[in-house]
Design an enzyme around this catalytic site. Structure first.
Site, PDB file in Angstrom:
ATOM      1  N   PHE A  43      67.568  40.312   9.915  1.00 26.94           N
ATOM      2  CA  PHE A  43      67.780  41.141  11.027  1.00 26.94           C
ATOM      3  C   PHE A  43      69.422  41.112  11.192  1.00 26.94           C
ATOM      4  O   PHE A  43      70.131  41.731  10.176  1.00 26.94           O
ATOM      5  CB  PHE A  43      67.104  39.767  12.167  1.00 26.94           C
ATOM      6  CG  PHE A  43      65.797  40.443  12.084  1.00 26.94           C
ATOM      7  CD1 PHE A  43      64.978  40.339  11.074  1.00 26.94           C
ATOM      8  CD2 PHE A  43      65.166  40.782  13.291  1.00 26.94           C
ATOM      9  CE1 PHE A  43      63.561  40.572  11.267  1.00 26.94           C
ATOM     10  CE2 PHE A  43      63.676  41.148  13.319  1.00 26.94           C
ATOM     11  CZ  PHE A  43      63.064  41.139  12.266  1.00 26.94           C
TER      12      PHE A  43
ATOM     13  N   THR B 237      65.326  45.200   5.799  1.00 27.73           N
ATOM     14  CA  THR B 237      65.870  45.200   7.056  1.00 27.73           C
ATOM     15  C   THR B 237      65.139  45.357   8.350  1.00 27.73           C
ATOM     16  O   THR B 237      63.740  45.691   8.093  1.00 27.73           O
ATOM     17  CB  THR B 237      66.340  46.773   7.450  1.00 27.73           C
ATOM     18  OG1 THR B 237      67.154  46.957   8.650  1.00 27.73           O
ATOM     19  CG2 THR B 237      65.862  48.012   6.937  1.00 27.73           C
TER      20      THR B 237
ATOM     21  N   TYR C 201      67.647  55.379   7.684  1.00 31.41           N
ATOM     22  CA  TYR C 201      67.935  53.901   6.746  1.00 31.41           C
ATOM     23  C   TYR C 201      66.654  52.973   6.763  1.00 31.41           C
ATOM     24  O   TYR C 201      66.472  52.957   5.505  1.00 31.41           O
ATOM     25  CB  TYR C 201      68.889  53.217   7.610  1.00 31.41           C
ATOM     26  CG  TYR C 201      69.180  51.927   7.297  1.00 31.41           C
ATOM     27  CD1 TYR C 201      69.543  51.582   5.908  1.00 31.41           C
ATOM     28  CD2 TYR C 201      69.054  50.810   8.003  1.00 31.41           C
ATOM     29  CE1 TYR C 201      69.894  50.128   5.335  1.00 31.41           C
ATOM     30  CE2 TYR C 201      69.255  49.327   7.563  1.00 31.41           C
ATOM     31  CZ  TYR C 201      69.647  49.306   6.205  1.00 31.41           C
ATOM     32  OH  TYR C 201      69.759  48.064   6.059  1.00 31.41           O
TER      33      TYR C 201
ATOM     34  N   LEU D 282      82.634  49.779  -5.775  1.00 30.28           N
ATOM     35  CA  LEU D 282      83.847  49.661  -4.763  1.00 30.28           C
ATOM     36  C   LEU D 282      83.979  50.797  -3.732  1.00 30.28           C
ATOM     37  O   LEU D 282      85.001  50.576  -3.176  1.00 30.28           O
ATOM     38  CB  LEU D 282      85.028  49.350  -5.688  1.00 30.28           C
ATOM     39  CG  LEU D 282      84.879  48.437  -6.614  1.00 30.28           C
ATOM     40  CD1 LEU D 282      86.249  48.141  -7.243  1.00 30.28           C
ATOM     41  CD2 LEU D 282      84.545  47.007  -5.903  1.00 30.28           C
TER      42      LEU D 282
END
Ligand code: UDP
Length: 325
Positions: free
Chosen positions: A169, A117, A141, A33
């Protein structure tokens, strides 16, 4: 099937959980969370609040719930942030992924889906980008996801883990009950819709001097429910072997196209201002998803930008402050 979903309180994770439950699967959500929202978790999912930094917490969840598969969404996911804070990505994303994989194998879980990604393709040689494109991560990343993809390939070879890497994407859109809410918000569509809701004065466009038809970046916007369906198809295909897919619509829209379409959908003028480029943003990223279409019969249900924006707008209208009470 019983599936443990890390990041199941986040944007793509929570909507995948919803679609898994609709498909009749049992779901355990594991989420700290930190970025996710408790109220985004489907009420029929079992919720475990835990952190992937903590091996004991993962071991306990896997021992208690005995999932047959894991979908791993939980991650730091911002290109721009990763350029400023590389260790959140090159340390945390990797150690969290390693903890989860080690625990999974020790508990006999041999099916694993990784959220990957388009940021693996910083210098694409062909457009649209298919799975044979040379990998050049565009940021810490992208690098963190690429290292996890490589780890999975080795665990397949040495441990019999069956995995799918799904390279999204630009995820966007919403279901009736779940949508995109980050704090702080950095993504194009929620930011534009916040202007339409009167919560922001203007939308800032990051650069209009890219080598694209209108000078703004071109991206492939793919609906989050279509992404969720791709996960479910990939999960059931793992028995035939590990696989990697690029997931997009194959259609490119510029930042200006998205603003223009949002004006049509919301009826708001949405003022814009041009500012400097954002570090780490390539000019054009458009996916070829021919491989998943032909191998798994994936067919996006919401390929049209207007429909995508309409679903996002409906969610923002019914949740003007996102998941905040
Ligand atoms: N973008 C923009 N202004 C913003 C946020 C995003 O011009 O305030 C552009 C960004 O440069 C990129 C596109 O919108 O070309 C999508 O960015 P987003 O952060 O939504 O997703 P990403 O492409 O980083 O996954």
């Amino acid at each position: 099937m019983k599936v443990l979903v890390t990041g199941g309180a986040g944007y793509i994770g929570s909507i995948t959980v919803e679609q898994l439950i609709l498909a009749g699967d049992q779901v355990v959500v594991f989420d700290n969370l930190y970025q996710g929202h408790r109220s985004a978790v489907h009420p029929e999912a079992t919720f475990v609040q835990g952190d992937l930094k903590d091996r004991t917490a993962i071991d306990a969840a896997l021992s208690a719930h005995r999932p047959e598969a894991i979908m791993h969404f939980a991650s730091h996911t911002l290109v721009g942030e990763s350029m400023q804070k590389p260790f959140l990505y090159l340390a945390d994303n990797l150690t969290n992924g390693l903890n989860l994989l080690q625990s999974a194998l020790e508990h006999g879980v041999k099916r694993f889906l990784l959220s990957s990604t388009a940021n693996l393709f910083d210098q694409p040689e062909r457009m649209p980008i298919d799975e044979t494109e040379r990998i050049v991560p565009g940021s810490p990343y992208g690098e963190s996801k690429y290292i996890l993809e490589r780890l999975l390939a080795w665990l397949d070879r040495t441990q019999g883990l069956r995995y799918a890497c799904l390279r999204y994407f630009n995820a966007c859109g919403a279901s009736a009950e779940r949508g995109e809410h980050h704090d702080p918000e950095t993504h194009i569509i929620p930011l534009i819709l916040q202007v339409a809701l009167g919560q922001r004065q203007e939308f800032t466009i990051f650069g209009d001097d890219y080598p694209t038809p209108d000078g703004t970046c071109v991206r492939d916007y793919v609906h989050v429910i279509d992404l969720a369906e791709a996960h479910i198809l990939a999960l059931h295909a793992l028995e035939k072997g590990s696989r990697t897919y690029n997931l997009g619509n194959g259609l490119g829209f510029s930042v200006r196209d998205v603003v223009e379409k949002a004006r049509t959908v919301t009826g708001h003028p949405i003022p814009t201002r041009i500012v400097a480029r954002r570090p780490g943003d390539p000019a054009v990223l458009v996916a070829s998803s021919a491989k998943i279409r032909s191998e798994l019969g994936w067919e996006p249900r919401y390929p049209d930008l207007q429909t995508i924006l309409e679903t996002a707008w409906q969610w923002h209208l019914s949740h003007p402050h996102g998941y905040t009470e």
